[in-house]
Design an enzyme around this catalytic site. Structure first.
Site, PDB file in Angstrom:
ATOM      1  N   SER A 316       0.858  -1.193   0.000  1.00 14.83           N
ATOM      2  CA  SER A 316       0.000   0.000   0.000  1.00 14.83           C
ATOM      3  C   SER A 316       0.888   1.236   0.000  1.00 14.83           C
ATOM      4  CB  SER A 316      -0.956  -0.036   1.198  1.00 14.83           C
ATOM      5  OG  SER A 316      -1.875   1.030   1.140  1.00 14.83           O
ATOM      6  N   HIS A 343      -2.724  -0.994  -3.282  1.00 11.36           N
ATOM      7  CA  HIS A 343      -3.886  -0.148  -2.982  1.00 11.36           C
ATOM      8  C   HIS A 343      -3.774   1.149  -3.777  1.00 11.36           C
ATOM      9  CE1 HIS A 343      -4.350  -2.246   1.206  1.00 11.36           C
ATOM     10  NE2 HIS A 343      -4.845  -2.972   0.223  1.00 11.36           N
ATOM     11  N   ASP A 440      -4.334  -5.288   5.919  1.00 11.89           N
ATOM     12  CA  ASP A 440      -4.765  -6.077   4.768  1.00 11.89           C
ATOM     13  C   ASP A 440      -3.642  -7.000   4.321  1.00 11.89           C
ATOM     14  OD1 ASP A 440      -6.294  -6.997   2.648  1.00 11.89           O
ATOM     15  OD2 ASP A 440      -5.721  -5.349   1.320  1.00 11.89           O
TER      16      ASP A 440
END
Length: 500
Positions: A316, A343, A440
């Site tokens: 991310s 992301h 995540d």
């Protein structure tokens, strides 16, 4: 407690006013100044020493990319880019993230007031994330990636070393993060380069052994400590160079009160005269930039569909820089496909794939629903769509994209990708979690480890821009290896290539 100080940079007086009003309405922040172009942004950064900068990409005299590179060279500061959703805007945003920007938001089109309000809310959210990361010590500013634009755009201050450059040399340490007990003003990183760590072998030991799975009462790894999941086949990293806590001394101010940054940066003075100081020579261009700069992403090429290994990667905040480091170090003959979740919003992932494809010997592409998966290709999940690996009856595999709601708080989701390869024990599975906020991927990585995955790698805290997702994996007992960013590619090559 004093507020966090923000510098707003935009060539539009209207947008400067809009963003300044949004930021000033939050009691945690104070707008200490504005700038209308990149030259002024560099000058005000040196003069005002902001804690965070919001930076427009498209500006006259010096654009946001050029200003970002000079700021990161002289006084590294968390920068949030304001990007237009255009082809040029998305490409330049990806470059900015590789050059050291922390994050970005999409610029409103100016036609709908609700769009402006939504963007303002997103900006405040990013600002809060930035300062919380720095305060907590979970944030590192990385050296920027140099490329073929250095000679055109000003002094070079670093490039990604090639594997040959790194032979026999330890990876360079990132700038030290702020202490968790730091005052509300964010500390400035020191201007001089860090000293290299003690030498250690560039390649891992021939034998990589996995630590035993953690017991039920195992304690989570402490931040900064050598995690018990670290590969036994790799030497522990050397100590990081310490940076002095004091702010960088300001350059002497001329009569008008502004630091004389123009000459030092190779910029013309206010009357348009050329600087008296010679422009520093640009560093040599990386080979990848010389060979591939300016070309579009390569078309899919034939590759092995009977592969025995699969690599899945999740990342991310800080991910574009980390992905560049890993993918550019993998050889064209890498005998496994790589599936990646970064992301990122729609449209930006295509520019990311094209940018990474330019620097990688592998073929890097934005994934398409239903396309066959082949070795030697990296597939990036499109922004706004989940990506999974789908097995077909003939023993072949395809990409499966989904428009299902967010999973683990994200779309695309790393957990969604990782969990899609559960049960595929005919493949030797390798999972990697790199820099990023939140958790995540940690749950999916733990499930993969329990399902018999060969390697589950968490990026080490020392090289993460944000030590969030990898920390969650380590604390959950999901990681079999904890590696610095520069070690990930060599370990993957050894484990995958030599076994094939």
């Amino acid at each position: 407690m004093s507020n966090f100080r923000v510098l707003v940079v935009d060539d539009s007086p209207f947008m400067r006013k809009v963003f300044s009003d949004f930021i000033a309405a939050d009691p945690a922040f104070e707008v200490i100044g504005t700038a209308s172009d990149g030259v002024e942004a560099v000058e005000r950064t040196l003069q005002l020493e902001p804690d965070v900068i919001t930076m427009d990409l498209e500006m006259p005299h010096m654009n946001g990319l050029q200003a970002l590179r000079k700021i990161m060279a002289l006084r590294p500061t968390p920068v949030i880019m304001i990007s237009a959703v255009t082809d040029n805007g998305t490409r330049d945003t990806i470059k900015a993230l590789q050059y050291g920007a922390l994050d970005f938001i999409r610029k409103p089109d100016g036609a709908v007031k609700l769009d402006i309000r939504k963007v303002g809310e997103q900006l405040l959210e990013k600002l809060h994330i930035a300062v919380e990361m720095v305060k907590s010590g979970n944030f590192h500013l990385l050296y920027a990636i140099g490329d073929g634009e250095e000679e055109e755009r000003g002094p070079a201050f670093g490039r990604t070393p090639s594997p040959a450059d790194e032979a026999g040399k330890a990876p360079r340490a990132p700038a030290a993060s702020a202490s968790a007990s730091a005052p509300s003003r964010l500390p400035s990183p020191a201007p001089k380069p860090l000293q290299p760590e003690p030498q250690q072998p560039a390649a891992p030991s021939p034998e990589l052994t996995k630590p035993a799975p953690p017991s039920a009462d195992a304690q989570p790894a402490e931040a900064g400590a050598q995690a018990p999941a670290r590969s036994r086949g790799l030497p522990p990293p050397g100590p990081l160079a310490k940076l002095p806590p004091a702010r960088r001394a300001r350059p002497p101010a001329p009569a008008d009160g502004l630091p004389d940054a123009r000459g030092a940066l190779g910029l013309p003075d206010k009357d348009g005269a050329a600087p008296a100081t010679a422009k520093p020579a640009a560093a040599a261009k990386p080979q990848a930039a010389q060979e591939g700069a300016g070309r579009e992403a390569r078309p899919a090429r034939p590759g092995r569909t009977d592969f025995t290994d699969i690599v899945v990667i999740g990342t991310s905040t800080g991910g574009p820089r980390a992905l560049h480091e890993v993918l550019s170090a993998l050889p064209e003959s890498f005998p496994a496909p790589i599936l990646i979740v970064q992301h990122m919003p729609p449209k930006f992932t295509r520019s990311l794939a094209q940018r990474l494809d330019t620097y990688s010997a592998l073929s890097v592409r934005e994934a398409q629903d239903g396309e066959p998966v082949v070795a030697g290709t990296a597939y990036i999940a499109p922004g706004g769509r989940h990506m999974a690996l789908k097995r077909e009856s003939a023993g072949r595999y395809r990409i499966a994209l989904s428009d299902e709601p967010p999973y683990s708080g994200h779309k695309p989701s790393v957990d969604w990708l990782f969990e899609s390869v559960l049960g595929m024990k005919e493949l030797r599975r390798h999972a990697v979690l790199m820099t990023g906020m939140g958790s995540d991927g940690a749950k999916g990585m733990k499930a993969l480890r329990d399902d018999g995955a060969v390697m589950t790698i968490a990026e080490a805290e020392q090289t993460c821009v944000v030590y969030g997702m990898p920390r969650s994996a380590v604390e959950l007992g999901a990681a079999t290896h904890v590696l610095r960013l520069q070690q990930i590619a060599p370990v993957l090559v050894q484990e995958v290539r030599e076994r094939n």
